[in-house]
Design a protein around this motif. Structure first.
Motif, mmCIF file in Angstrom:
data_model
loop_
_atom_site.group_PDB
_atom_site.id
_atom_site.type_symbol
_atom_site.label_atom_id
_atom_site.label_comp_id
_atom_site.label_asym_id
_atom_site.label_seq_id
_atom_site.Cartn_x
_atom_site.Cartn_y
_atom_site.Cartn_z
ATOM 1 N N ARG A 137 36.698 38.683 41.804
ATOM 2 C CA ARG A 137 35.661 39.720 41.858
ATOM 3 C C ARG A 137 34.320 39.164 41.382
ATOM 4 O O ARG A 137 33.274 39.460 41.967
ATOM 5 C CB ARG A 137 36.060 40.927 41.008
ATOM 6 C CG ARG A 137 37.132 41.783 41.600
ATOM 7 C CD ARG A 137 36.688 42.485 42.886
ATOM 8 N NE ARG A 137 35.743 43.548 42.646
ATOM 9 C CZ ARG A 137 34.601 43.712 43.298
ATOM 10 N NH1 ARG A 137 34.243 42.845 44.231
ATOM 11 N NH2 ARG A 137 33.793 44.712 43.040
ATOM 12 N N LEU A 138 34.341 38.351 40.315
ATOM 13 C CA LEU A 138 33.107 37.742 39.826
ATOM 14 C C LEU A 138 32.470 36.864 40.896
ATOM 15 O O LEU A 138 31.239 36.788 41.001
ATOM 16 C CB LEU A 138 33.385 36.898 38.579
ATOM 17 C CG LEU A 138 33.611 37.638 37.266
ATOM 18 C CD1 LEU A 138 34.012 36.655 36.179
ATOM 19 C CD2 LEU A 138 32.370 38.414 36.846
ATOM 20 N N LEU A 139 33.310 36.208 41.698
ATOM 21 C CA LEU A 139 32.818 35.314 42.732
ATOM 22 C C LEU A 139 32.409 36.056 44.003
ATOM 23 O O LEU A 139 32.101 35.440 45.013
ATOM 24 C CB LEU A 139 33.877 34.258 43.060
ATOM 25 C CG LEU A 139 34.078 33.198 41.965
ATOM 26 C CD1 LEU A 139 35.331 32.393 42.218
ATOM 27 C CD2 LEU A 139 32.864 32.288 41.861
ATOM 28 N N PHE A 171 41.883 47.011 38.079
ATOM 29 C CA PHE A 171 41.300 45.674 38.016
ATOM 30 C C PHE A 171 40.463 45.338 39.246
ATOM 31 O O PHE A 171 39.748 44.340 39.240
ATOM 32 C CB PHE A 171 42.405 44.626 37.850
ATOM 33 C CG PHE A 171 43.222 44.805 36.610
ATOM 34 C CD1 PHE A 171 42.681 44.531 35.368
ATOM 35 C CD2 PHE A 171 44.513 45.289 36.688
ATOM 36 C CE1 PHE A 171 43.426 44.714 34.209
ATOM 37 C CE2 PHE A 171 45.273 45.471 35.539
ATOM 38 C CZ PHE A 171 44.722 45.185 34.300
ATOM 39 N N LEU A 172 40.559 46.150 40.274
ATOM 40 C CA LEU A 172 39.829 45.862 41.503
ATOM 41 C C LEU A 172 38.903 47.009 41.871
ATOM 42 O O LEU A 172 38.763 47.373 43.031
ATOM 43 C CB LEU A 172 40.823 45.586 42.643
ATOM 44 C CG LEU A 172 41.705 44.343 42.468
ATOM 45 C CD1 LEU A 172 42.721 44.240 43.582
ATOM 46 C CD2 LEU A 172 40.864 43.083 42.408
ATOM 47 N N THR A 173 38.238 47.553 40.858
ATOM 48 C CA THR A 173 37.311 48.654 41.077
ATOM 49 C C THR A 173 36.184 48.236 42.016
ATOM 50 O O THR A 173 35.576 47.186 41.843
ATOM 51 C CB THR A 173 36.703 49.120 39.738
ATOM 52 O OG1 THR A 173 37.764 49.460 38.844
ATOM 53 C CG2 THR A 173 35.815 50.339 39.937
ATOM 54 N N GLY A 174 35.940 49.056 43.021
ATOM 55 C CA GLY A 174 34.867 48.769 43.960
ATOM 56 C C GLY A 174 35.244 47.842 45.083
ATOM 57 O O GLY A 174 34.436 47.574 45.980
ATOM 58 N N ALA A 175 36.476 47.318 45.069
ATOM 59 C CA ALA A 175 36.924 46.407 46.125
ATOM 60 C C ALA A 175 37.749 47.162 47.156
ATOM 61 O O ALA A 175 38.277 48.245 46.889
ATOM 62 C CB ALA A 175 37.746 45.271 45.532
#
Length: 440
Positions: A137-139, A171-175
């Protein structure tokens, strides 16, 4: 303008997850079932599978290419594989799950469009799974396949599948997440739908990868053109060569060179195949200007405003066994510019943390979420030249928001011209021209 990742185009994929969740087996199965391996490779893997008592065929051997990997049954390095179907081409990075090789996972994820995040259905969500999800996610990865693997070992239990899906949602909010219950070993929901998962009505993995829409419209972003080299074959030509990180550059447009703040008009866009009226990311070109300005390797041409400063906040993935020491000075490489930098917060191996970075010289940068090219950097240990950290810029320092650095003073500009000259004669000529400009 091409949109990378559209159906029929190229899709970059990386795997992620904890050790022994079955990443290499899944990728091997995907390659095998999509007819993307040669017959001699299949024969070789079948032979090696017998030696390892792994059943008729050990699919992980299609990707675990290093001798050490085959001996240990793990993935150590990033294994890149290229394959294609009738609908799309793929570059796939099989990345390690072991904690000590987290830095290699970050390497594989740094250029990916989609991440396949594997979870062992027996073990559920583990620490390394969360770490890989955060790094991805950071990437900037926004499209995930949550591959809940080894479902055959839990009887394809729907409750197990749904519990893991619920545990991972935070853990994957917004994805965008496409969850698939599967068995990489037996092929369930890899290339074809499985009758053993009647509760799952989505596409299998390969069909999803063939159809997912991932838009990377680099030309739509603001112009960022880092200068890689100043080309001067004779007295009549002075060009600035580099790769356009984002945006579009046109003949006749006014560009600003940062951090000096000097402006000029683009007179030519030169390529090996001839001059162009316009160029866009990710093309490599040479640009000429209507007047001499002080620009050298590491400077950046822009049209729209950019952050230019010496302090910013970033998320850093630390990759060195030697901890990050706030008392030490590191080399920071961003694009074509390398500067010395200090970090305000210690980090341990494989730790991810928010830090403030202070550089000795100004950088032109963007938030990573806005522009991967100018929003990322690496940290290098000056003593060992080891790449010890990878960073994603999140915000400029509070005092830098909305500001740019002031142009260099006349004395600083003249000193810099003299330093970068190839000879004493060139230095004298450069200083003379600069003085004439200032006095004009």
């Amino acid at each position: 303008m091409a949109v990378h990742g559209s159906e029929g185009g190229l899709l970059r994929i990386c795997t992620a997850g904890s050790v022994d969740d079955g990443k290499s087996t899944l990728i091997g199965r995907l390659l095998h079932d999509s007819k993307s391996v040669y017959e001699d490779q299949v024969v070789s893997v079948e032979k090696a599978s017998k030696n390892r008592n792994a059943g008729p065929i050990d699919f992980s051997l299609f990707t675990d290419g290093l001798k050490a990997e085959r001996e240990q049954g793990i993935t150590i390095d990033v294994a890149y594989r290229y394959f294609a179907t009738s609908r799309r081409k793929f570059i796939l990075a099989d990345t390690p799950g072991h904690e000590q090789y987290t830095r290699n996972m970050a390497t594989g994820a740094s250029t990916a469009d989609v991440a396949i995040l594997l979870i062992d259905a027996r073990n559920g969500v583990r620490t390394q799974s969360k770490r890989h999800a955060r790094i991805a996610r950071l990437l900037g990865i926004k499209d995930f396949v949550l591959a809940i693997n080894k479902m055959d070992l839990v009887g394809f239990d729907q409750e197990v599948y749904e519990k893991i899906l619920d545990d991972f949602s935070e853990f994957l909010t917004g994805a965008s997440v496409h969850a698939i219950p599967m068995s990489a070993l037996e092929g369930d929901n890899v290339t074809t739908r499985s009758i053993r998962t009647p509760y799952f009505d989505g596409p299998p993995l390969l069909e999803y990868l063939e159809t997912v829409q991932v838009h990377h419209n680099l030309p739509a972003l603001p112009l960022r053109f880092p200068v890689q080299m100043v080309i001067r074959p004779n007295q009549d030509f002075r060009g600035f060569a580099g790769q356009i990180q984002s945006g579009i550059i046109r003949v006749g447009e006014k560009v600003t060179s940062w951090p000096s703040g000097n402006t000029a008009i683009v007179t030519r866009i030169v390529t090996f195949d001839g001059d162009l009226a316009m160029a866009f990311a990710p093309m490599s070109v040479t640009v000429t200007l209507d007047r001499e300005i002080d620009t050298s390797r590491g400077d950046v041409f822009t049209i729209e405003p950019a952050f230019v400063g010496q302090k910013f906040e970033a998320e850093v993935v630390w990759m060195d066994e030697r901890p990050l020491d706030p008392g030490r000075v590191y080399l920071l490489k961003q694009g074509t510019r390398t500067v010395t930098a200090e970090i305000n917060h210690p980090l341990m191996l494989n730790q991810i943390g928010t830090v403030e970075v202070s550089t000795a010289r100004p950088l032109v940068f963007d938030r990573y979420s806005d522009n991967r090219g100018t929003g990322s950097f690496i940290l290098i240990d000056p003593a060992t030249q080891f790449t010890c950290g990878a960073g994603m810029i999140t915000e400029p320092a509070r005092e830098s928001i909305g500001t740019v650095v002031a142009p260099m003073s006349a004395a600083e500009r003249i000193a810099r011209l003299a330093r970068h000259a190839a000879s004493d004669e060139d230095a004298i000529e450069a200083v003379r021209q600069a003085l004439e400009e200032m006095l004009a």
